[in-house]
Write a protein that holds these residues in place. Sequence first.
Motif, PDB file in Angstrom:
ATOM      1  N   THR A  80      27.872  18.954  64.765  1.00  0.00           N
ATOM      2  CA  THR A  80      26.578  18.454  65.220  1.00  0.00           C
ATOM      3  C   THR A  80      25.544  19.568  65.334  1.00  0.00           C
ATOM      4  OG1 THR A  80      25.416  17.358  67.058  1.00  0.00           O
ATOM      5  CG2 THR A  80      27.331  18.689  67.627  1.00  0.00           C
ATOM      6  N   PRO A  81      24.283  19.277  65.041  1.00  0.00           N
ATOM      7  CA  PRO A  81      23.233  20.270  65.221  1.00  0.00           C
ATOM      8  C   PRO A  81      22.695  20.330  66.646  1.00  0.00           C
ATOM      9  CG  PRO A  81      22.333  18.316  64.185  1.00  0.00           C
ATOM     10  CD  PRO A  81      23.808  18.069  64.328  1.00  0.00           C
ATOM     11  N   PRO A  98      29.753  26.337  59.634  1.00  0.00           N
ATOM     12  CA  PRO A  98      29.308  25.055  60.177  1.00  0.00           C
ATOM     13  C   PRO A  98      28.423  24.322  59.177  1.00  0.00           C
ATOM     14  CG  PRO A  98      28.002  26.830  61.109  1.00  0.00           C
ATOM     15  CD  PRO A  98      29.059  27.476  60.251  1.00  0.00           C
ATOM     16  N   VAL A  99      28.654  23.039  59.012  1.00  0.00           N
ATOM     17  CA  VAL A  99      27.809  22.190  58.171  1.00  0.00           C
ATOM     18  C   VAL A  99      27.345  21.027  59.047  1.00  0.00           C
ATOM     19  CG1 VAL A  99      27.661  20.778  56.096  1.00  0.00           C
ATOM     20  CG2 VAL A  99      29.069  22.851  56.095  1.00  0.00           C
ATOM     21  N   PHE A 100      26.034  20.833  59.119  1.00  0.00           N
ATOM     22  CA  PHE A 100      25.471  19.912  60.095  1.00  0.00           C
ATOM     23  C   PHE A 100      25.085  18.574  59.484  1.00  0.00           C
ATOM     24  CE2 PHE A 100      24.480  24.271  61.343  1.00  0.00           C
ATOM     25  CZ  PHE A 100      25.015  24.311  62.618  1.00  0.00           C
ATOM     26  N   ASN A 107      22.903   8.228  71.589  1.00  0.00           N
ATOM     27  CA  ASN A 107      23.912   9.017  72.310  1.00  0.00           C
ATOM     28  C   ASN A 107      23.978  10.482  71.881  1.00  0.00           C
ATOM     29  OD1 ASN A 107      25.279   9.013  69.845  1.00  0.00           O
ATOM     30  ND2 ASN A 107      26.811   7.519  70.496  1.00  0.00           N
ATOM     31  N   PHE A 108      23.066  10.910  70.988  1.00  0.00           N
ATOM     32  CA  PHE A 108      22.921  12.317  70.600  1.00  0.00           C
ATOM     33  C   PHE A 108      24.120  12.847  69.809  1.00  0.00           C
ATOM     34  CE2 PHE A 108      21.393  11.778  75.100  1.00  0.00           C
ATOM     35  CZ  PHE A 108      20.074  11.511  74.775  1.00  0.00           C
ATOM     36  N   ASN A 109      24.985  11.978  69.314  1.00  0.00           N
ATOM     37  CA  ASN A 109      26.211  12.411  68.643  1.00  0.00           C
ATOM     38  C   ASN A 109      26.161  12.173  67.139  1.00  0.00           C
ATOM     39  OD1 ASN A 109      27.523  13.246  71.003  1.00  0.00           O
ATOM     40  ND2 ASN A 109      28.249  11.182  71.446  1.00  0.00           N
ATOM     41  N   ILE A 110      26.932  12.969  66.390  1.00  0.00           N
ATOM     42  CA  ILE A 110      27.020  12.760  64.941  1.00  0.00           C
ATOM     43  C   ILE A 110      27.636  11.391  64.660  1.00  0.00           C
ATOM     44  CG2 ILE A 110      27.053  15.170  64.260  1.00  0.00           C
ATOM     45  CD1 ILE A 110      30.082  15.040  64.053  1.00  0.00           C
ATOM     46  N   THR A 111      27.238  10.794  63.530  1.00  0.00           N
ATOM     47  CA  THR A 111      27.683   9.437  63.205  1.00  0.00           C
ATOM     48  C   THR A 111      28.672   9.445  62.045  1.00  0.00           C
ATOM     49  OG1 THR A 111      25.956   9.004  61.563  1.00  0.00           O
ATOM     50  CG2 THR A 111      25.392   8.610  63.888  1.00  0.00           C
ATOM     51  N   CYS A 342      17.798  21.760  68.141  1.00  0.00           N
ATOM     52  CA  CYS A 342      18.513  21.576  66.870  1.00  0.00           C
ATOM     53  C   CYS A 342      18.893  22.965  66.361  1.00  0.00           C
ATOM     54  CB  CYS A 342      17.611  20.845  65.874  1.00  0.00           C
ATOM     55  SG  CYS A 342      18.348  20.629  64.248  1.00  0.00           S
ATOM     56  N   ILE A 343      20.167  23.276  66.382  1.00  0.00           N
ATOM     57  CA  ILE A 343      20.628  24.652  66.194  1.00  0.00           C
ATOM     58  C   ILE A 343      20.164  25.295  64.882  1.00  0.00           C
ATOM     59  CG2 ILE A 343      22.729  26.043  65.811  1.00  0.00           C
ATOM     60  CD1 ILE A 343      23.907  24.539  68.247  1.00  0.00           C
ATOM     61  N   PRO A 344      20.325  24.644  63.709  1.00  0.00           N
ATOM     62  CA  PRO A 344      19.944  25.357  62.477  1.00  0.00           C
ATOM     63  C   PRO A 344      18.441  25.506  62.267  1.00  0.00           C
ATOM     64  CG  PRO A 344      20.700  23.157  61.958  1.00  0.00           C
ATOM     65  CD  PRO A 344      20.965  23.364  63.420  1.00  0.00           C
ATOM     66  N   THR A 345      17.625  24.753  62.998  1.00  0.00           N
ATOM     67  CA  THR A 345      16.172  24.847  62.786  1.00  0.00           C
ATOM     68  C   THR A 345      15.393  25.283  64.020  1.00  0.00           C
ATOM     69  OG1 THR A 345      15.820  22.493  63.323  1.00  0.00           O
ATOM     70  CG2 THR A 345      16.243  23.053  61.008  1.00  0.00           C
TER      71      THR A 345
END
Length: 397
Positions: A80-81, A98-100, A107-111, A342-345
Amino acid sequence: MITVGDLKIGKEEKDIINEVLDGGKISEGKYVKKFELEFAKKIDTRYCVALSSGTASLISGLLSLIYSNKIKKGSKVITTPVTYISTINAIVLCGLEPVFVDIAEDNFNITPENIEKLLKNSNPEEYSLILPVHLMGYPCDMIAINKIARKYNLFVFEDTAQAHGTKINGKNTGTFSIIADYSFYVAHNIQVGEMGAIVTDDKNLAGLVKSIKANGRLCDCLECTRDKGICPRQPQDETDNDPRFTHNYIGYNFKTMEFQAALGILQISRMDEIIKKRAENVRRLNLRLKNVSGILKLPVYSPDVSYLAYPLVLKDMKKTSRLKLRKELEKRGIETRPLFGCIPTQQPAYDYLRKQYEGKLPIAEYIGSNGFYIGCHQYITDDDIEYIGKNFEEILL
């Protein structure tokens, strides 16, 4: 100040800390072992290994998968980012990539849909692991994620640092994967100050974590019998290679102490009560803040969620900015935190990924810019909830 997190030190806490001091051993001993046994029982896994922090648990868990040849160093990890940065730091520090994929707004979670889309449009053989994070206590869709993992021959590692006791179909998060981590940081659902844990049903992985957290030493027994004069790792020849000072792996000093484990034992005994009170506070805050729900997205309520905090997302930026709102709340004695970014950006440490991901994670970037949280912990009172509601209305309406 109505804090984001709190830990009250009462008579029971003082008594058990004094027990540790009176026992004369403050490094890992009987309290750590008791905590491990009780937490494993509570979560319903076969093994638990206590470590110095949630970050230590993530790193040790990932290394256990590498050292057991379940995943390859250099392989890609779907994650997740939007999470506390330790999740991604651990992946990178373990030599993984890591690949986002983007997250759900509710719920702020990856789908599962975004995970599947990524794998369909890339080479699945480059990937080894899916690492979902149950952010703020909200569970990822582990049933669907595990189905995808089986389809593409991937392992799953749950980051359950913020979801102690969250349920999916009556089963605890942290039990849907080969390995999972927890954090007991002072602001978390179950708190001791600084401590973490790995849970798993895999004896080999548990033993590896035990070794890795002690600089990779040969000692990997989950039940030490040295005090009984028995050590299965003691060499039978004349080499005198003491297993405490013989190292099979490159590891870290991630051991914890008796003080934190002792506090953790008390927290486990109150865990159900703590989770229930936090969920009830979320329900009541939602009712009290309904008048500002046009400006703020209120959290989804479920009695099955163990809430780390009370997350909010600013919907109407014309009224105010997140920064102005947070500053005004802090001035009025309501502590806040931004929702990680958002971690990568949006995280400077990962600027090297910005061009690769900019514009590709719209929900994560939106939540990273507009999400924040306040406390919902078990010490928040009826008067606190009224005060929170009153001040949000004064600021926003």
